[in-house]
Design a protein around this motif. Sequence first.
Motif, PDB file in Angstrom:
ATOM      1  N   CYS A 239       0.489  -1.191   0.039  1.00 20.02           N
ATOM      2  CA  CYS A 239       0.029  -0.137  -0.189  1.00 20.02           C
ATOM      3  C   CYS A 239       0.946   1.242   0.006  1.00 20.02           C
ATOM      4  O   CYS A 239       1.957   1.470   0.978  1.00 20.02           O
ATOM      5  CB  CYS A 239      -0.813  -0.155   1.262  1.00 20.02           C
ATOM      6  SG  CYS A 239      -1.782   1.585   1.311  1.00 20.02           S
TER       7      CYS A 239
ATOM      8  N   CYS B 166       0.307   3.112   3.686  1.00 20.55           N
ATOM      9  CA  CYS B 166       0.543   2.720   4.907  1.00 20.55           C
ATOM     10  C   CYS B 166       1.574   1.603   4.855  1.00 20.55           C
ATOM     11  O   CYS B 166       1.958   1.017   6.005  1.00 20.55           O
ATOM     12  CB  CYS B 166      -0.644   2.132   5.710  1.00 20.55           C
ATOM     13  SG  CYS B 166      -1.424   0.513   5.229  1.00 20.55           S
TER      14      CYS B 166
ATOM     15  N   PHE C  55       1.271  -1.417   4.176  1.00 19.15           N
ATOM     16  CA  PHE C  55       0.853  -2.723   4.352  1.00 19.15           C
ATOM     17  C   PHE C  55       1.086  -3.836   3.193  1.00 19.15           C
ATOM     18  O   PHE C  55       0.877  -3.118   1.841  1.00 19.15           O
ATOM     19  CB  PHE C  55      -0.629  -2.833   4.575  1.00 19.15           C
ATOM     20  CG  PHE C  55      -1.317  -3.968   4.655  1.00 19.15           C
ATOM     21  CD1 PHE C  55      -1.106  -5.017   5.865  1.00 19.15           C
ATOM     22  CD2 PHE C  55      -2.236  -4.389   3.872  1.00 19.15           C
ATOM     23  CE1 PHE C  55      -1.651  -6.364   6.045  1.00 19.15           C
ATOM     24  CE2 PHE C  55      -3.021  -5.458   3.924  1.00 19.15           C
ATOM     25  CZ  PHE C  55      -2.711  -6.530   5.147  1.00 19.15           C
TER      26      PHE C  55
ATOM     27  N   CYS D 266      -6.813  -1.130   0.238  1.00 19.30           N
ATOM     28  CA  CYS D 266      -6.054  -1.701   1.199  1.00 19.30           C
ATOM     29  C   CYS D 266      -6.870  -1.924   2.779  1.00 19.30           C
ATOM     30  O   CYS D 266      -7.505  -1.095   3.134  1.00 19.30           O
ATOM     31  CB  CYS D 266      -4.924  -0.572   1.722  1.00 19.30           C
ATOM     32  SG  CYS D 266      -4.132  -0.983   3.154  1.00 19.30           S
TER      33      CYS D 266
ATOM     34  N   CYS E 215      -5.621  -0.029   5.796  1.00 20.74           N
ATOM     35  CA  CYS E 215      -5.859   1.302   6.349  1.00 20.74           C
ATOM     36  C   CYS E 215      -7.034   1.990   5.583  1.00 20.74           C
ATOM     37  O   CYS E 215      -7.614   3.069   5.885  1.00 20.74           O
ATOM     38  CB  CYS E 215      -4.804   2.383   5.845  1.00 20.74           C
ATOM     39  SG  CYS E 215      -4.541   2.450   3.801  1.00 20.74           S
TER      40      CYS E 215
END
Length: 677
Positions: A146, A149, A151, A159, A162
């Motif tokens: 992502c 964030c 991730f 995502c 977030c």
Amino acid sequence: MGNFKRTLITTALPYANGPIHIGHLAGVYVPADIYARYLRLKNEDVIMIGGSDEHGVPITIKAKNEGVTPQDIVDRYHNIIKASFEKFGISFDIYSRTSAKVHYDTASEIFRKLYDTGKLTEKTTEQYYDEENGQFLADRYIIGTCPKCSFERAYGDQCESCGTSLSPTELINPKSTISGNQPVLKETKHWYMPLDQYESWLREWILEGHQEWKSNVYGQCKSWLDSGLQPRAVTRDLTWGVPVPLEGVEGKVLYVWFDAPIGYISATKELTPDWEKYWKDRETRMLHFIGKDNIVFHCIIFPSMLKAEGTYNLPENVPANEFLNLEGDKISTSRNWAVWLHEYLEAFPGKEDVLKYVLTANAPETKDNDFTWKDFQTRNNNELVAILGNFVNRALVLTNKYFDGIVPAVGKHTAYDEETLAAISAIKAEIEKSLDSFRIREALKNAMDLARLGNKYLADEEPWKLFKTDQQRVKTILNVCLQITANLTIGLEPFLPFSMEKLRGFLNLEKYDWSNLGNTDLLQEGHKINSPELLFEKIEDSKIDEQLQKLMDARKMNEMAEAKAAPAKESVAFEAFGKMDIRIGTVLEAQKVPKTKKLLQLKVDTGIDKRTIVSGIAEYYEPEALVGTQVCVLVNLEPKKLRGIQSQGMILCAENADGSLHIVTPDAVVKNGSEVK
Ligand SMILES: [Zn+2]
């Protein structure tokens, strides 16, 4: 309301990758069913359409994960959904599915017509392509990091860490979930519905023409229109779905949002050769019953498609509901936080109407609402049993007791009798007013007023006190009570169909249509009624506790699944670890430490000595079961007094994500005193 000759009711097509839960029921199917039953009782021409939505990427992903075909997945859930609706008594005129041939034909025809008449635009864009598997990748088939964030398993459309909406090209290090390879960008051609061209027409049609729509629906439409509409792709690169009916476009299907609402038309075709009457005759009123997540599709996108096609009616109203939560949390299929219909029907046989009642009495009509099992029990016990069931039972039992089940002759009505009987017609008008404006929850309350009326009348008149002295009066009182009971079978029929059928059986009464509601001699003098059983029964705490336990178990499973390992501690020198003297020992004796919940007193043969150790594992192990078990003992931990017992060392345990403790034991029998290092 305009002058319509007939009504077409559509109900949101449930997605065939999971069973039906109470959120679906409260939002769509229960209110639609009540409304359809009401119109049928009024002898109006009405059909109610339903079916499973069987296309789209989540189904293909589920199939891939389970190693089966998408058709296997939709067959499984379509059958569960259809069977549970039937058993629950949702009175569809047809429950179809979008994998049916008639649907493929219908969806293709509509696409063709839009294409041929120039209503679609064509656009070539670059999309991710998996070279190894030779296919374009739907957003959900691409994962990557992502950009917001970091991730690492964000999807191509969102995502989940977030919550940011993404497009696949925004992902860092994108990977195909099919091959695991990095996908390449490749050109692909698609067709679009130019929604921007319909904006001003939609403004006029909805914002000016349909100000009577529910405020939650109208408000959402306005906010979509105010933020501007964009062209929307009606096709995509995928193999599961309705193939795009054009030459040379293999591997492209209609986008699921385009084909699903056409499912209503296909199902009507399957139901009747007269289908065009329901879709194209201007004297037909079309109503879409949906949940709030579907408002944009049914108020903006599908009407634009129908408008573009040109020969179909537009919806007259879209009475969408908000969401139902469960015990304070959002209902979630993936987290198993739900009350599943097929499981409810197993756990509460014969109580279909109870769930219908509770979901209607607590319907999320204008705002999100919460379902709790406590409220379910309370509404059953205090309303269905104590008000409705109690009145009906007393009226029938007294008639059987005093007059051998023969409807007694009515004498002269008192003013109070007249007033009570007249109230039935007033209640009828209230129910109609509420139902006609889709305030179904209010309508149920109105209909229950009939039972409240009867209860109050009976309590005020107390015929059991008069029987010895004034039998004539008792005859009249019970006649009035029986007429109210007969009226209940009409007024509550749309809401509690199984129970009213049962009640008609008790009364030995035929099914009357809506126009008879308010009629005060539905039961003739001399008519023989049957001896009644209980219409509703109390639900005990134990049944409710079972359901709550099930939810607690689901919550625990979720916590376990979501739990993350604690971060690693600071590193230590090897000598520091070497100072710990950990040995294998065998439990010789075990007993609970009196007056404690958690503590066990163990005697352990450590190979060095036989020593006493107090361990906090009493909640997880029966003392007897531990005897003979080999354990790891930290033997050089300084002794400590616990509850007056000197504990010499510590038994090593793994602490699971739910906090439970599990003894660490060697995978083969080892000599006591062996060092663990
Ligand atoms: Zn993120």
